[in-house]
Motif scaffolding. Structure first.
Motif, short mmCIF file in Angstrom:
data_model
loop_
_atom_site.label_atom_id
_atom_site.label_comp_id
_atom_site.label_asym_id
_atom_site.label_seq_id
_atom_site.Cartn_x
_atom_site.Cartn_y
_atom_site.Cartn_z
N THR A 25 0.93 -1.23 0.11
CA THR A 25 0.03 0.18 -0.08
C THR A 25 0.94 1.41 0.00
OG1 THR A 25 -0.05 0.09 2.31
CG2 THR A 25 -1.87 -1.04 1.29
N ILE A 64 -0.63 -0.70 -4.76
CA ILE A 64 -1.92 0.01 -4.55
C ILE A 64 -1.64 1.27 -4.16
CG2 ILE A 64 -4.03 -0.11 -3.70
CD1 ILE A 64 -3.62 -3.20 -3.48
N ALA A 89 -7.91 -3.17 -2.18
CA ALA A 89 -6.72 -3.95 -1.81
C ALA A 89 -7.24 -5.55 -1.82
CB ALA A 89 -5.89 -3.68 -0.57
N TYR A 108 -1.63 0.30 -9.01
CA TYR A 108 -2.96 1.02 -9.53
C TYR A 108 -2.98 2.20 -8.30
CZ TYR A 108 -4.78 -3.37 -11.25
OH TYR A 108 -4.78 -4.67 -12.09
#
Length: 294
Positions: free
Chosen positions: A109, A142, A185, A199
């Motif tokens: 993340t 992400i 996620a 992304y």
């Protein structure tokens, strides 16, 4: 099914990701591993059949044990922000452990545009992304836009005073809810394969401070004047309110990043991952009226 491990599973984002894996994407609890440095906080997940493991990012042996036999690992960025460079060191240790364990899919993340961001913790994200790619492991990165949830920490107080001091200037930001980021996620993890893709998960529209303030004011049913100040003055004000210096600097830098236009981007990546539209800011704040009321 492959084993999916989520680090930081006791935190708000980690808890939500595992909830979406279970409830939205119907991954079996026995195929999910929740990891945290404090496993006592994972008892609720354990009672649901989720495997619990200790993962201390400052202990390489702990990470090696946690990642053993795991197919997919999601590294959620740690909260070690007080000491410059510590979080990146922790993340690199986790990436190294994932490589040692032979993980088949490494997810992380991150944040939008870490290579040109003014936010104090952007170098941590950029360095981790580079480490993930350099590992040679199949990956998914992400990048989560700024959370609508972040405003809830201080907005009740702002509404009581009727003023919101911000250094966003006229910049815009595509806020998204933490829960939507968690759902995206979870969707990437549930796919069961890595695409070596990045992304950027954003809300459906980019808004400036005046627009955000008007939405919050309407949801709360209270007036809210947007007072635009410099990042330096905002940092001084936050420190004067008693918050640690590194937190004040971080929040002021985030506003400066918005003012510079670095958070002004809207993508369709959330819909690509989930097949759904992200929640609007209006819907988010209407759903959190109680928090706005304090």
């Amino acid at each position: 099914m492959s084993k999916i491990l989520v680090t930081g599973a006791s935190g708000n984002l980690g808890q939500a990701i595992i909830r979406h894996l279970l409830e939205t994407y119907h991954v079996l609890a026995s195929d999910i591993v929740a990891a945290s440095r404090d496993t006592s906080k994972l008892s609720t997940l354990g009672s649901k059949g989720v495997e619990v493991r200790k993962a201390d990012f400052d202990d390489a042996a702990s990470l090696d044990a946690a990642f053993a036999g795991i197919d997919t690992v999601l590294i959620i960025s740690t909260d070690a922000l007080a000491v410059p460079g510590l979080r990146l060191t922790q993340h690199k240790a986790a990436v190294a452990a994932a490589k040692t364990a032979g993980v088949k899919h490494l997810a992380y993340t991150s944040m939008p545009n870490p290579d040109k961001s003014l936010v104090t913790f952007a170098p941590d994200h950029l360095g981790t992304e580079e480490a993930v790619k350099a590992s040679g492991l199949p990956y998914t990165i992400i990048r989560n836009a700024w959370y609508n949830d972040n405003y809830l920490h201080s907005m009740a107080h702002n509404l009581q005073s009727g003023q919101w001091f911000t250094a966003m200037g006229d910049g815009k930001v595509s806020n998204i809810s933490r829960d939507d980021c968690a759902r995206a996620a979870a969707a990437a993890l549930a796919k069961g394969k890595a695409e070596n893709k990045t992304y950027t998960v954003t809300g459906p529209q980019s808004l400036n401070a005046d627009e955000i303030g008007a939405i919050i004011s309407h949801a709360a049913g209270k007036p809210l004047a947007v007072v635009k100040v410099s990042p330096a003055d905002l940092q001084k004000g936050i420190e004067g309110a008693g918050l640690p210096g590194f937190v004040a600097e971080m929040l002021a830098s985030a506003d400066a990043n918005i003012a510079a236009g670095n958070f002004d981007l809207v993508t369709s990546d959330y819909e690509t991952l989930t097949g759904e539209k992200p929640q609007t800011s209006e819907a988010f704040f209407n759903a959190h009226k109680a928090a706005l009321a304090g």
